[in-house]
Scaffold this active site. Structure first.
Site, PDB file in Angstrom:
ATOM      1  N   ASP A  44     -29.368 -55.392  69.903  1.00  0.00           N
ATOM      2  CA  ASP A  44     -30.757 -55.558  69.593  1.00  0.00           C
ATOM      3  C   ASP A  44     -31.435 -54.319  69.935  1.00  0.00           C
ATOM      4  O   ASP A  44     -32.502 -54.240  68.982  1.00  0.00           O
ATOM      5  CB  ASP A  44     -31.124 -56.446  70.834  1.00  0.00           C
ATOM      6  CG  ASP A  44     -30.943 -57.938  70.901  1.00  0.00           C
ATOM      7  OD1 ASP A  44     -31.000 -58.252  69.752  1.00  0.00           O
ATOM      8  OD2 ASP A  44     -30.860 -58.769  71.979  1.00  0.00           O
ATOM      9  N   LEU A  45     -31.199 -53.451  70.887  1.00  0.00           N
ATOM     10  CA  LEU A  45     -31.735 -52.218  71.014  1.00  0.00           C
ATOM     11  C   LEU A  45     -31.775 -51.302  69.863  1.00  0.00           C
ATOM     12  O   LEU A  45     -32.475 -50.495  69.595  1.00  0.00           O
ATOM     13  CB  LEU A  45     -31.286 -51.476  72.516  1.00  0.00           C
ATOM     14  CG  LEU A  45     -31.662 -52.106  73.709  1.00  0.00           C
ATOM     15  CD1 LEU A  45     -30.845 -51.552  74.768  1.00  0.00           C
ATOM     16  CD2 LEU A  45     -32.976 -52.145  73.818  1.00  0.00           C
TER      17      LEU A  45
END
Lengths: 411, 411
Positions: B169-170
């Site tokens: 996600d990051l």
């Protein structure tokens, strides 16, 4: 709105990279995938990451060749003043599409911002570090200090679990590129250069802080317990299938939860449970609190089906799920249907046919295929000729003086 | 070369974000930290990520407030045609510093590229997806499919281990920003817009492929064994200390290995071992092959010292190492010396004093402090006035019609 060119939006940009291992090189690779001419500079014979595992059967580093795709490779004697001057000239070459430098060097003062910006004040220089004070750090050490291994692994406790993915390295690489492109826009608009630094340790702390996990520790004064393979704060866990397969199933939203209940035929059980427990399982926090009960109710459905059936039924029901695969299973899935696979075989000098992947950024629905990595040092003469305008006599003299060296034969 | 402005290189840029959870919002936050005016648009009352864990004692989401720092918040009835027209007008507002859109919406055709680019052909639109065909995916599902949990955890085997960090996600958030800034440079130079897509599943496959791990599986036809907390391909592992502490110690280079042997007084033992085994432990692959023997030899040194002594001696010897900390230990270290900590307390409306961190990118040696997240919807009227030029009568009518709603009182 030209889809074709938008796939290489950085065409014409030239970036010099003096970096090793994952963070800097993955950032340089990203720039190359977006169309930039990325020149990776190494000492003669290569840097310490040149033989990093995994290796191909013939001994070449799959790691190095995977992280340096699409770049040009220059090798120079970095201890000699003449070699240093060549690299400095490459970094500070004039023009609006040059003068962009990405490095992770420690204590090379001839390559630092004061020295380089004296030569080209509008340089864009992004310096990747371990700690912000210059001390070294690697993914494993910053991850431990950020608190992640303490939260990873079985609820039963035991020692912290390191994860194997160098997540902070990859994230630092992309963060460095973000800084570089932002600084470049600033230079395009104002003519001003920038000196940006990004430390692996800071990327890790900022990443965890962005999830609210330190604020939680601050305000609750407690460390959150480990929860094995369960998703935190909602419902998600792995289920073994009848044939020894395994799937990860997640229900973050009400819709995902309803789909999961419907396909597994557990709606009535959970309705009865809700009544008995006095909770509403459409609320994700209730699902998190009762995660083990939910897991137990659902387990039988998965245990009674093979992974192919599970996958077909979950897909049809629009459940949020994914299979567990090992790397060889990823490869077999690619080989079963290469056209549908995001992975691509490249012909890599020094290795042969090798699986790789291009940028995950797709323009207008299409992805550029990956390009192979260079042969170490193979572009030295061409780069010195086309960037610095050196003639063949000068380049020959640099070879005679040992500042440059012949390209090693393909391994 | 102005350090002050280089810290906010995207000042003047306006970005509209319609995204939820981690990937898109962390990308928008990054742009805000670099000086952009990032307008996050949500439905009235907020999106599904609005109450995601962890929560503050008063019930507000620490997650949401950590991921949306420094943005402005607009809420609109997204089901009404008038609301949709307002958002479309915000996204396609004219000017070289506007017309930049980041989203992760599924199946909102009024917000797709054909519709939006008909209004503003030079739009820069980055669309974050789960899978590239539009099917949903989350970090946990793509991580399982990428093969990481299979490699994580104890050598003794057992089920795959999910890591808790939403690394993909990051990374997807930063990748989206990289694409956005590259496309923006392309527009600045050519006037052309771009439609870029980035799928979480592709970011995961590309990330693992960049390490050479799929090429390794392809060429060796085997899955690499788990190795617990050991570093792959070199030497690095965790050691418990006398007082129940734990440190991660790594020796990738010869220099790091020599420092470790020197400080632990194990040089002679390893010299004898090298002779007995016929290996050279200055070669990192030999260190990897004999990692358990090396670990056993070193363990006593760590077990005889408390973590403070270990840390002082390793630091003096310039060993590459890091402490294991839990989140509450990170907080205590911050509180013991706030000036030296990269974390900063912000005054967060709706929560109070709360730990946060700014961008890990530092310009000219300084980091911008983090700004708080907005109150949900609090900037709606101001944004409609200053971006779309709506007057107070028009804005009042939109409130009367229920397209806009009053800002919820501080929680």
């Amino acid at each position: 709105m030209t889809v074709a060119t938008a796939g290489r939006p950085l065409a014409n940009l030239r970036v010099v990279e003096c970096a090793t291992y994952v963070a800097g090189p993955s950032g340089g690779m990203t720039l190359a995938q977006l169309g930039a001419d990325v020149i990776r500079v190494d000492p003669l014979g290569g840097a310490t990451d040149n033989s990093r595992w995994p290796l191909a059967p013939g001994g070449a580093s799959l790691y190095w060749h995977s992280l340096n795709k699409g770049k040009r490779s220059v090798t120079v004697d970095l201890r000699s003043p003449v070699g240093r001057e060549l690299v400095t000239a490459l970094i500070t070459a004039p023009g609006p599409d040059s003068g962009v430098f990405l490095d992770n060097n420690v204590a090379r003062s001839w390559m630092d911002w004061p020295t380089l910006s004296a030569r080209r004040p509008d340089l864009v220089h992004v310096h990747v570090q371990g700690h912000r004070d210059g001390r070294p750090a690697v993914d494993y050490t910053v991850n431990a200090a950020a608190g992640i291994p303490d939260m990873t692994g079985s609820e039963a406790g035991g020692a912290p679990v390191n994860h194997v993915l160098p997540a902070w390295d990859l994230l630092t690489g992309q963060t460095a590129v973000v800084g570089l492109l932002a600084a470049l826009r600033h230079r395009d608009r104002t003519g001003e250069g920038s000196h940006l630094e990004v430390a692996l340790a800071d990327v890790a702390l900022a990443g965890v802080a962005a999830l609210g996990w330190y604020a939680d520790a601050q305000l609750s004064r407690t460390d959150r317990p480990r929860h094995g393979n369960h998703v935190y704060g909602s419902f998600g866990v792995d289920f073994p299938t009848a044939d020894g397969g395994r799937v990860m199933v997640v229900a973050l939203t009400e819709g995902q939860w309803r789909s999961l209940c419907r396909v597994t035929g557990t709606g009535e059980v959970f309705a009865a449970l809700e009544k008995a427990l006095g909770v509403d399982l459409e609320d994700e926090v209730s699902r998190y609190r009762h995660r083990e009960t939910i897991e137990a109710v659902l387990r039988g459905w998965f245990a009674a089906r093979d992974v192919t059936t599970v996958s077909r039924e979950l897909e049809a029901a629009r459940v949020l799920w994914g299979p567990y695969r090992t790397p060889t299973q990823v490869v077999r899935d690619h080989e079963a249907d290469p056209a549908a696979s995001p992975l691509v075989e490249v012909q890599q000098p020094g290795i042969g046919r090798m699986l790789a992947m291009g940028s995950p950024l797709r323009a207008g629905g299409t992805a550029d295929p990956p390009r192979p990595a260079p042969v170490l040092g193979a572009d030295t003469d061409a780069v010195l000729a086309d960037v610095l305008g050196l003639g063949s006599a000068e380049i020959g003299r640099l070879h005679d003086d040992g500042v440059l060296a012949p390209v090693a034969a393909d391994r």
